[in-house]
Design a protein around this motif. Sequence first.
Motif, PDB file in Angstrom:
ATOM      1  N   LEU A 115      43.230  -4.692  55.176  1.00 25.34           N
ATOM      2  CA  LEU A 115      42.908  -3.644  56.158  1.00 25.34           C
ATOM      3  C   LEU A 115      43.951  -2.533  56.137  1.00 25.34           C
ATOM      4  CD1 LEU A 115      42.414  -6.612  58.251  1.00 25.34           C
ATOM      5  CD2 LEU A 115      40.733  -4.856  58.731  1.00 25.34           C
ATOM      6  N   HIS A 116      43.502  -1.305  56.387  1.00 23.81           N
ATOM      7  CA  HIS A 116      44.444  -0.202  56.565  1.00 23.81           C
ATOM      8  C   HIS A 116      44.001   0.632  57.761  1.00 23.81           C
ATOM      9  CE1 HIS A 116      41.719   2.812  54.780  1.00 23.81           C
ATOM     10  NE2 HIS A 116      41.360   1.859  53.953  1.00 23.81           N
ATOM     11  N   GLU A 117      44.788   1.675  58.059  1.00 28.48           N
ATOM     12  CA  GLU A 117      44.616   2.368  59.332  1.00 28.48           C
ATOM     13  C   GLU A 117      43.352   3.222  59.434  1.00 28.48           C
ATOM     14  OE1 GLU A 117      46.515   3.312  56.877  1.00 28.48           O
ATOM     15  OE2 GLU A 117      47.182   5.395  56.973  1.00 28.48           O
ATOM     16  N   VAL A 118      42.796   3.666  58.292  1.00 28.17           N
ATOM     17  CA  VAL A 118      41.730   4.677  58.367  1.00 28.17           C
ATOM     18  C   VAL A 118      40.336   4.091  58.598  1.00 28.17           C
ATOM     19  CG1 VAL A 118      40.574   6.544  57.105  1.00 28.17           C
ATOM     20  CG2 VAL A 118      43.050   6.345  57.018  1.00 28.17           C
ATOM     21  N   THR A 119      40.024   2.975  57.956  1.00 31.89           N
ATOM     22  CA  THR A 119      38.645   2.468  58.051  1.00 31.89           C
ATOM     23  C   THR A 119      38.530   1.233  58.941  1.00 31.89           C
ATOM     24  OG1 THR A 119      38.956   1.186  56.021  1.00 31.89           O
ATOM     25  CG2 THR A 119      37.985   3.382  55.800  1.00 31.89           C
ATOM     26  N   THR A 147      48.094  -3.164  56.223  1.00 30.70           N
ATOM     27  CA  THR A 147      49.244  -2.274  56.059  1.00 30.70           C
ATOM     28  C   THR A 147      48.768  -0.834  56.221  1.00 30.70           C
ATOM     29  OG1 THR A 147      51.239  -1.990  54.706  1.00 30.70           O
ATOM     30  CG2 THR A 147      49.162  -1.794  53.556  1.00 30.70           C
ATOM     31  N   PRO A 148      49.614   0.052  56.749  1.00 30.54           N
ATOM     32  CA  PRO A 148      49.228   1.462  56.789  1.00 30.54           C
ATOM     33  C   PRO A 148      49.587   2.138  55.460  1.00 30.54           C
ATOM     34  CG  PRO A 148      51.292   1.150  57.971  1.00 30.54           C
ATOM     35  CD  PRO A 148      50.896  -0.202  57.434  1.00 30.54           C
ATOM     36  N   ASP A 149      48.717   2.987  54.950  1.00 25.63           N
ATOM     37  CA  ASP A 149      49.005   3.643  53.678  1.00 25.63           C
ATOM     38  C   ASP A 149      48.400   5.051  53.551  1.00 25.63           C
ATOM     39  OD1 ASP A 149      46.347   2.841  53.471  1.00 25.63           O
ATOM     40  OD2 ASP A 149      46.560   1.789  51.568  1.00 25.63           O
ATOM     41  N   HIS A 150      47.148   5.236  53.990  1.00 26.04           N
ATOM     42  CA  HIS A 150      46.429   6.480  53.703  1.00 26.04           C
ATOM     43  C   HIS A 150      47.028   7.711  54.382  1.00 26.04           C
ATOM     44  CE1 HIS A 150      43.350   3.907  52.037  1.00 26.04           C
ATOM     45  NE2 HIS A 150      42.548   4.920  51.799  1.00 26.04           N
ATOM     46  N   ASN A 151      47.482   7.506  55.580  1.00 25.28           N
ATOM     47  CA  ASN A 151      47.703   8.604  56.501  1.00 25.28           C
ATOM     48  C   ASN A 151      49.177   8.859  56.787  1.00 25.28           C
ATOM     49  OD1 ASN A 151      47.209  10.462  58.476  1.00 25.28           O
ATOM     50  ND2 ASN A 151      46.143   9.082  59.855  1.00 25.28           N
ATOM     51  N   ILE A 152      50.056   8.052  56.202  1.00 24.20           N
ATOM     52  CA  ILE A 152      51.472   8.119  56.596  1.00 24.20           C
ATOM     53  C   ILE A 152      52.234   9.138  55.757  1.00 24.20           C
ATOM     54  CG2 ILE A 152      51.576   5.801  57.549  1.00 24.20           C
ATOM     55  CD1 ILE A 152      52.589   4.801  54.880  1.00 24.20           C
ATOM     56  N   VAL A 200      56.891   5.145  63.690  1.00 21.45           N
ATOM     57  CA  VAL A 200      55.521   5.528  64.054  1.00 21.45           C
ATOM     58  C   VAL A 200      55.536   6.572  65.175  1.00 21.45           C
ATOM     59  CG1 VAL A 200      53.302   4.703  64.954  1.00 21.45           C
ATOM     60  CG2 VAL A 200      54.555   3.315  63.300  1.00 21.45           C
ATOM     61  N   SER A 201      56.431   6.367  66.151  1.00 26.25           N
ATOM     62  CA  SER A 201      56.445   7.300  67.283  1.00 26.25           C
ATOM     63  C   SER A 201      56.909   8.687  66.855  1.00 26.25           C
ATOM     64  CB  SER A 201      57.331   6.760  68.400  1.00 26.25           C
ATOM     65  OG  SER A 201      58.650   6.605  67.893  1.00 26.25           O
ATOM     66  N   GLY A 202      57.524   8.784  65.659  1.00 26.40           N
ATOM     67  CA  GLY A 202      57.994  10.079  65.179  1.00 26.40           C
ATOM     68  C   GLY A 202      57.016  10.803  64.279  1.00 26.40           C
ATOM     69  N   GLN A 207      46.392   6.945  64.943  1.00 26.80           N
ATOM     70  CA  GLN A 207      45.695   6.054  64.011  1.00 26.80           C
ATOM     71  C   GLN A 207      46.614   4.946  63.488  1.00 26.80           C
ATOM     72  OE1 GLN A 207      43.987   7.602  60.228  1.00 26.80           O
ATOM     73  NE2 GLN A 207      42.052   6.947  61.109  1.00 26.80           N
ATOM     74  N   VAL A 208      47.836   5.308  63.125  1.00 30.45           N
ATOM     75  CA  VAL A 208      48.778   4.302  62.618  1.00 30.45           C
ATOM     76  C   VAL A 208      49.160   3.330  63.748  1.00 30.45           C
ATOM     77  CG1 VAL A 208      51.041   3.931  61.553  1.00 30.45           C
ATOM     78  CG2 VAL A 208      49.634   5.877  60.826  1.00 30.45           C
ATOM     79  N   GLN A 209      49.384   3.898  64.929  1.00 28.00           N
ATOM     80  CA  GLN A 209      49.712   3.065  66.086  1.00 28.00           C
ATOM     81  C   GLN A 209      48.562   2.109  66.417  1.00 28.00           C
ATOM     82  OE1 GLN A 209      52.823   3.171  67.790  1.00 28.00           O
ATOM     83  NE2 GLN A 209      51.936   1.241  68.505  1.00 28.00           N
ATOM     84  N   THR A 210      47.332   2.592  66.255  1.00 25.39           N
ATOM     85  CA  THR A 210      46.153   1.772  66.550  1.00 25.39           C
ATOM     86  C   THR A 210      46.076   0.566  65.617  1.00 25.39           C
ATOM     87  OG1 THR A 210      44.983   3.702  67.380  1.00 25.39           O
ATOM     88  CG2 THR A 210      43.622   1.827  66.776  1.00 25.39           C
ATOM     89  N   LEU A 211      46.433   0.771  64.335  1.00 19.14           N
ATOM     90  CA  LEU A 211      46.445  -0.372  63.410  1.00 19.14           C
ATOM     91  C   LEU A 211      47.480  -1.399  63.866  1.00 19.14           C
ATOM     92  CD1 LEU A 211      45.411  -1.639  60.699  1.00 19.14           C
ATOM     93  CD2 LEU A 211      47.424  -0.619  59.630  1.00 19.14           C
ATOM     94  N   ASP A 212      48.681  -0.907  64.189  1.00 20.15           N
ATOM     95  CA  ASP A 212      49.728  -1.819  64.681  1.00 20.15           C
ATOM     96  C   ASP A 212      49.243  -2.583  65.916  1.00 20.15           C
ATOM     97  OD1 ASP A 212      51.321  -0.797  62.700  1.00 20.15           O
ATOM     98  OD2 ASP A 212      52.775   0.177  64.017  1.00 20.15           O
ATOM     99  N   ASP A 213      48.661  -1.842  66.856  1.00 18.78           N
ATOM    100  CA  ASP A 213      48.208  -2.468  68.105  1.00 18.78           C
ATOM    101  C   ASP A 213      47.115  -3.502  67.840  1.00 18.78           C
ATOM    102  OD1 ASP A 213      49.967  -0.796  69.344  1.00 18.78           O
ATOM    103  OD2 ASP A 213      48.456   0.585  70.147  1.00 18.78           O
ATOM    104  N   ASN A 214      46.156  -3.130  66.988  1.00 15.55           N
ATOM    105  CA  ASN A 214      45.057  -4.062  66.703  1.00 15.55           C
ATOM    106  C   ASN A 214      45.555  -5.328  66.010  1.00 15.55           C
ATOM    107  OD1 ASN A 214      42.789  -2.760  67.807  1.00 15.55           O
ATOM    108  ND2 ASN A 214      42.661  -1.365  66.056  1.00 15.55           N
ATOM    109  N   CYS A 215      46.455  -5.163  65.051  1.00 10.49           N
ATOM    110  CA  CYS A 215      46.976  -6.333  64.338  1.00 10.49           C
ATOM    111  C   CYS A 215      47.786  -7.219  65.282  1.00 10.49           C
ATOM    112  CB  CYS A 215      47.811  -5.896  63.130  1.00 10.49           C
ATOM    113  SG  CYS A 215      46.787  -5.201  61.816  1.00 10.49           S
ATOM    114  N   ASP A 216      48.585  -6.574  66.138  1.00 15.21           N
ATOM    115  CA  ASP A 216      49.366  -7.358  67.109  1.00 15.21           C
ATOM    116  C   ASP A 216      48.428  -8.092  68.077  1.00 15.21           C
ATOM    117  OD1 ASP A 216      51.599  -6.374  65.912  1.00 15.21           O
ATOM    118  OD2 ASP A 216      52.102  -4.920  67.480  1.00 15.21           O
ATOM    119  N   HIS A 217      47.422  -7.363  68.547  1.00 13.21           N
ATOM    120  CA  HIS A 217      46.505  -7.927  69.541  1.00 13.21           C
ATOM    121  C   HIS A 217      45.724  -9.125  68.987  1.00 13.21           C
ATOM    122  CE1 HIS A 217      43.582  -8.059  72.822  1.00 13.21           C
ATOM    123  NE2 HIS A 217      42.629  -8.117  71.899  1.00 13.21           N
TER     124      HIS A 217
END
Lengths: 483, 215
Positions: free
Chosen positions: A33-37, A61-66, A77-79, A88-98
């Motif tokens: 999984l990645h952040e965009v799809t 992992t995030p890759d497309h958008n970073i 990420v916050s920067g 979008q990157v934060q959403t991937l982190d949040d979803n994976c953590d959740h």
Amino acid sequence: MVARTLYDKLWDTHLVNENHDGSALLYIDRHVLHEVTSPQAFEGLRIAGRMPWRLDTNIATPDHNISTDRSERDAGVSGIPDEISRIQVQTLDDNCDHFGIKEFKMNEMGQGIVHVMGPELGATMPGMTVVCGDSHTATHGALACLAHGIGTSEVEHVLATQCLVTKKMKNMRIRVEGKVGLGVTAKDVVLAIIGKIGTAGGSGHAIEFAGSVFRDMSIEGRMTVCNMAIEAGARVGMVAVDEKTIDYCEGRKFVPKGDVWHQAVAYWRTLVSDSDALFDTEVELHADDIIPQVTWGTSPEMVAPVTALVPRPEDEPDKELRKGVERALKYMGLEGGIPIVSINVDRVFIGSCTNSRIEDMREAAKVANGRQVATSVKQVLIVPGSQMVKAQAEAEGLDKIFIASGMEWREPGCSMCLAMNADKLGDGEHCASTSNRNFEGRQGKGGRTHLMSPAMAAAAAVAGHIVDVRSFLGQPISQEIQL
Amino acid sequence: MKAFTQHRGLVGPIDRANVDTDMIIPKQFLKSIKRSGFGPNLFDELRYLDHGEPGQDCSSRPLNPDFSLNQQRYQGASILLTRKNFGCGSSREHAPWALEDYGFNAVIAPSYADIFYNNCFKNGVLPVILSEDEVDTLFSELAAADGYQLDIDLASQTVTSDSGQIFNFSLDQFRKQCLLEGLDEIGLTLTQSEKIKQYEIEREKSQPWVYGAIK
């Protein structure tokens, strides 16, 4: 027993259920999984109140958008300056953590472009079914995986059920026999294949790449080839298991050890097409006919040997194709009939899931070593495919070679392959690019992409125009231009 | 999932082959974490003269007069007529999302890229396959008549023109059923949960390395 192709074997092993109409439930071993799809898929799970079927099959992992810029990456990420990218990157982190999905976060060792990261961590292993919401997932087929891209609805489906509803594809075998010459790489081989069968030539098929050229190729080279199966219209590209496959896997992070390793290897050795297996479609090329390739148009099939001329529309007898050539030349700002080596480049991009592995970095560094980027070239981006590639390249001193040549050494990500982040072409700029798509606007609105190998791209950076890399490698080349 | 049964609507053309998903919805719009709102940016780089960014008000952007769908006669088109290998390239489901959000209920072309074709069915957009000759015929009829409409009926698998010509198309029966009924495919697969669990038990016995390593 009926002779089976590699694809038949992989299909049979993963079949959960098959219906009379040919639709089947196929089990998925690895989901990347990645952040965009993925955000809409996770949202779908939440709305339906569903949980992932299991966790140990997923990796993210995030890759497309970073950003690939060091200082921006250091800000975390916050920067991330662009707000929607940050979300979008934060959403991937949040979803994976959740949901408890294993993620290699943006600046963590292990992070990288999904199709670089999976194999190098041993998360994808021979014989697995591998899917990802990205069309270049066929890359993992280099390890004899049945791997293909899926849409976001299917990302949700796999998360929720560990299966896909699908239908068996046809079998295609592309054989390339012989031995490639100096300066001819996996990228040139796959571009030549696409040039031959066209951008829809593999539609509806799973392609197995066979023959001595692929046997001689490293696993990384095979990944470059399988990666671009989709550019020939095929969702799946594969190479059978051999000793190189097993050597590649041994010792990687998620690969088994001890008895289970031996058990796995014994199974992996069966992952070859039976000698009398039948393919629906067979294509053959010979290594002697392949020299370094460059795309001149706006589809990967618009490719030619570097020694050729840009085609003239009037030479194309088919009306529909002629229209395509005219449109492509107009977009590319090129006249038919000029030598490909006369095309100047404004920027150079060495990276992407096609060509950002350590071997690609070495090939580019070999050409860059002791040479300077031409003054007319605005920017040369070298973007390693993963944190591991980056660390390895730095341990070998490759970063220093690039920087000494006037090139930029960046942080891992998809970067200018699809230009979702700040790495992009300006309007009308020509780019020597090791990525996989030369579509209109792909690398930035109005940008003009020329696909080629890492060595060819590095050579173009030095020359300031497209050039035959063989002249950099000490091999005398014919001055005669192929018509 | 959104169902598709039958549709009558205005036809809009894009007369080129190999229209890729980067063209259908450019990458900058993929940063969204939503499924909706992509319609104003469908074919963004062909449709507008300026560079589009997410969150912009598209109503005041300069339109490209050379782009077919910008012509007055095609406003309100809900059936896209195009050429072979439509939707090639990236797997982004944002492509059918954008088509749907713009107002297209169906696409007619001689062929599609596999992933795009599959993605359409998940979003209630019907990708109709007709032969190159039939698509040629439709392009000619469309060029000749303002307000050109077609009838598409999924149950009978037909496209009917106002002149009474009927074109048959084929498609996978499972996909047809899901689309006709707007079935929840995940729910459908979960009815086979026991089979999936049984498969996993067998698989773990014979290939234990598949499981457990990633945590």
